[in-house]
Design a protein around this motif. Structure first.
Motif, mmCIF file in Angstrom:
data_model
loop_
_atom_site.group_PDB
_atom_site.id
_atom_site.type_symbol
_atom_site.label_atom_id
_atom_site.label_comp_id
_atom_site.label_asym_id
_atom_site.label_seq_id
_atom_site.Cartn_x
_atom_site.Cartn_y
_atom_site.Cartn_z
ATOM 1 N N SER A 303 0.829 -1.203 0.000
ATOM 2 C CA SER A 303 0.000 0.000 0.000
ATOM 3 C C SER A 303 0.867 1.258 0.000
ATOM 4 C CB SER A 303 -0.920 0.019 1.220
ATOM 5 O OG SER A 303 -0.160 0.139 2.409
ATOM 6 N N ALA A 345 -6.363 5.862 12.431
ATOM 7 C CA ALA A 345 -7.410 5.067 11.779
ATOM 8 C C ALA A 345 -8.765 5.525 12.294
ATOM 9 C CB ALA A 345 -7.203 3.582 12.054
ATOM 10 N N GLN A 346 -9.655 5.865 11.382
ATOM 11 C CA GLN A 346 -10.999 6.291 11.758
ATOM 12 C C GLN A 346 -11.916 5.078 11.814
ATOM 13 O OE1 GLN A 346 -11.550 9.621 12.394
ATOM 14 N NE2 GLN A 346 -13.525 9.040 13.266
ATOM 15 N N THR A 347 -12.603 4.879 12.943
ATOM 16 C CA THR A 347 -13.511 3.755 13.118
ATOM 17 C C THR A 347 -14.865 4.271 13.576
ATOM 18 O OG1 THR A 347 -13.058 3.362 15.479
ATOM 19 C CG2 THR A 347 -11.518 2.401 13.875
ATOM 20 N N ILE A 371 -0.021 -3.239 9.248
ATOM 21 C CA ILE A 371 -1.031 -2.182 9.168
ATOM 22 C C ILE A 371 -2.388 -2.780 8.800
ATOM 23 C CG2 ILE A 371 -1.796 -0.214 7.773
ATOM 24 C CD1 ILE A 371 1.076 0.766 7.726
ATOM 25 N N ALA A 372 -2.393 -3.710 7.846
ATOM 26 C CA ALA A 372 -3.648 -4.349 7.443
ATOM 27 C C ALA A 372 -4.258 -5.139 8.598
ATOM 28 C CB ALA A 372 -3.405 -5.257 6.241
ATOM 29 N N THR A 375 -5.580 -2.686 11.217
ATOM 30 C CA THR A 375 -6.748 -1.970 10.702
ATOM 31 C C THR A 375 -8.002 -2.834 10.802
ATOM 32 O OG1 THR A 375 -5.375 -0.672 9.185
ATOM 33 C CG2 THR A 375 -7.732 -0.838 8.679
ATOM 34 N N GLU A 376 -7.876 -4.112 10.505
ATOM 35 C CA GLU A 376 -9.022 -5.011 10.616
ATOM 36 C C GLU A 376 -9.469 -5.149 12.073
ATOM 37 O OE1 GLU A 376 -12.095 -7.619 9.788
ATOM 38 O OE2 GLU A 376 -10.983 -6.196 8.532
ATOM 39 N N ALA A 378 -9.071 -2.864 14.329
ATOM 40 C CA ALA A 378 -9.698 -1.581 14.669
ATOM 41 C C ALA A 378 -11.121 -1.519 14.122
ATOM 42 C CB ALA A 378 -8.863 -0.433 14.103
ATOM 43 N N ARG A 379 -11.329 -2.033 12.924
ATOM 44 C CA ARG A 379 -12.655 -1.999 12.304
ATOM 45 C C ARG A 379 -13.662 -2.814 13.093
ATOM 46 N NH1 ARG A 379 -15.850 -4.866 9.206
ATOM 47 N NH2 ARG A 379 -14.434 -6.640 9.235
#
Length: 477
Positions: A303, A345-347, A371-372, A375-376, A378-379
């Motif tokens: 990315s 990261a916006q959640t 990071i991926a 991020t998952e 965090a989501r």
């Protein structure tokens, strides 16, 4: 003989002192196993499922969903050694301890094992006799507990009945529960429009509108601390609509933690911001070449954020002043040995900053994979407090919101943050000629105590050079 043991809200780590009960995972009368999650709580950093260190029958719960409890406050009591709701029995000796295997020191998975207390609180039965249900005595009040006390339900009640409520409330989303709490909507009075009667946000929104319409017609205007503002407002004459009441949203949970950290950053750190526009055309071409070389089954794609993160670690190796913190008490700048790179990261729960540990030892592919993964988490709201703390430098890609630039606020107690705007086609002078190039704005906010503008400018210029000519980065690999 069953022993009734009290399980308190454990220390969740990272200096957290309280948590909000989001959802109970067990009912009074349920049989639980050792280390089985019994409640989902929300801290200022993450959603956490709290496992119980005892195995047995749940005899009482303390705290309603939506209430906040301090660390050390009682969560529930468990009859250890029972496989069904225990009958009345004499109180065990105060010096008696649980037998081996009845409990686990692993109070919260992932946060270390805590030593068991020397003495456990025992719950005295309310009475003796088959007809009298055993009620867990309320524990001694904890000084920091502000919410109204909740009386534990008797052990003999049906599994679906807790604190006078019949059956579970068909709500899955913590956001729906929070919205209902903020507007004082009783979820037990709603009929869900989702599958199997699941209560959706649209159901709560409809209830809020109905409550607002009824309230404006029948309820007197509430007095608030803003009375002086209301008094200064124009007089509402007969036949005109009354002004809408201002909405008050508590600053707690993630929103409260963000507010506290940003306020502290602004009050303690003398920050300054510098920025530069960079031609990212070559960086985008290099990324495309990397991903094309990996082939259709050559693993995850690299990315842009991963490449920028790798550029940051290289820049911090050259300018270690920006990978530091300030010890205000000792009046010392503390240079940190490793780079733990945070990324914004916006959640749905708000802004969080997961941290890639030891980013200085990783290549772009490894950083991208981490990071991926974060991020998952965090989501789905499964980041642990440990994964949200300990950063030394933060990368903020606000370009995903379609904006070009910003002046980031430093993530206290770090010394700097790099902001990245959107990458978009713009007219640019390239090789002496006007051309359309992929341009990005880079912003660096830094603590002016740790370095001067020359160092900050050198860091930002090196980052921009790597963006414009990725081959520059090869000299540090």
């Amino acid at each position: 003989m069953a022993q009734v043991l009290e399980f308190k809200l454990p220390d969740l780590g990272e200096g957290l002192t309280e948590a909000e009960i989001v959802r109970w995972l067990v009912e009074v009368g349920d049989v639980v196993a050792i280390d089985q999650p019994v409640v989902e709580v929300e801290t200022a950093k993450a959603m956490v499922e709290v496992p119980c260190p005892y195995g047995g029958v749940v005899t009482a719960r303390f705290g309603e969903e939506g209430s906040e409890l301090p660390v050390g406050a009682p969560l529930l009591t468990v009859a250890v050694g029972a496989t069904e709701a225990p009958s009345a029995s004499p109180e065990p000796s105060a010096d008696e301890e649980p037998s081996a295997g009845s409990g686990s020191g692993n109070v919260l998975v992932g946060y270390g094992t805590g030593a068991p207390a020397a003495r456990r609180r025992r719950i005295r039965p309310a009475g003796v006799g088959a007809a009298a249900p055993v009620a867990a005595a309320a524990p001694a009040p904890v000084a920091a507990v502000d919410p109204a006390p909740v009386r534990p339900a008797p052990v003999a009640v049906a599994v679906g009945e807790v604190n006078g409520r019949q059956g579970p409330v068909a709500v899955v989303s913590p956001l729906v529960r929070r919205l209902a709490r903020q507007h004082e909507i009783d979820l037990r009075q709603l009929t869900g429009s989702g599958p199997d009667g699941l209560i959706l946000r649209a159901d709560v929104d409809s209830a809020i509108r109905r409550a607002g319409e009824a309230g404006s017609a029948t309820e007197p205007e509430a007095r608030t601390t803003a009375e002086s503002v209301v008094a200064a407002a124009p007089t509402v004459h007969a036949g005109t609509a009354a002004p809408a009441a201002a909405e008050r949203i508590p600053l707690r949970g993630v929103r409260g933690a963000v507010a506290d950290k940003l306020s502290r950053s602004r009050s303690e750190i003398p920050d300054a911001t510098c920025w530069v526009d960079a031609d990212a055309t070559e960086l985008m071409a290099a990324r495309a070449a990397m991903n094309a070389a990996s082939g259709p089954s050559g693993g995850p794609k690299v990315s842009v954020l991963a490449l920028l993160a790798r550029i940051c670690t290289a820049a911090l190796a050259r300018y270690p002043e920006l990978n530091s913190t300030v010890d205000t008490a000792a009046r010392e700048i503390v240079r940190l040995p490793g780079v733990h790179l945070g990324f914004a990261a916006q959640t749905e729960r708000g802004l969080v900053v997961p941290v890639v540990r030891d980013a200085h030892t990783r290549n772009a592919e490894s950083i991208g994979a981490e990071i991926a993964r974060l991020t998952e988490l965090a989501r789905t709201g499964k980041l642990s407090p440990a994964q949200l703390t300990g950063g030394t430098f933060t990368l903020n890609n606000y370009g995903v919101f379609g904006v070009d630039g910003s002046t980031p606020i430093i993530n206290h107690p770090e010394a700097a943050m790099l902001g990245v705007g959107r990458i978009m086609p713009k007219p640019w002078v390239h090789n002496g000629e006007l051309a359309v190039r992929q341009v990005v704005q880079l912003s660096l906010t830094f603590d002016h105590r740790v370095c001067d503008g020359g160092t900050a400018g050198g860091f930002l210029r090196y980052v921009a050079d790597c963006v414009e000519q990725p081959a520059v980065l090869l000299r540090t690999l």
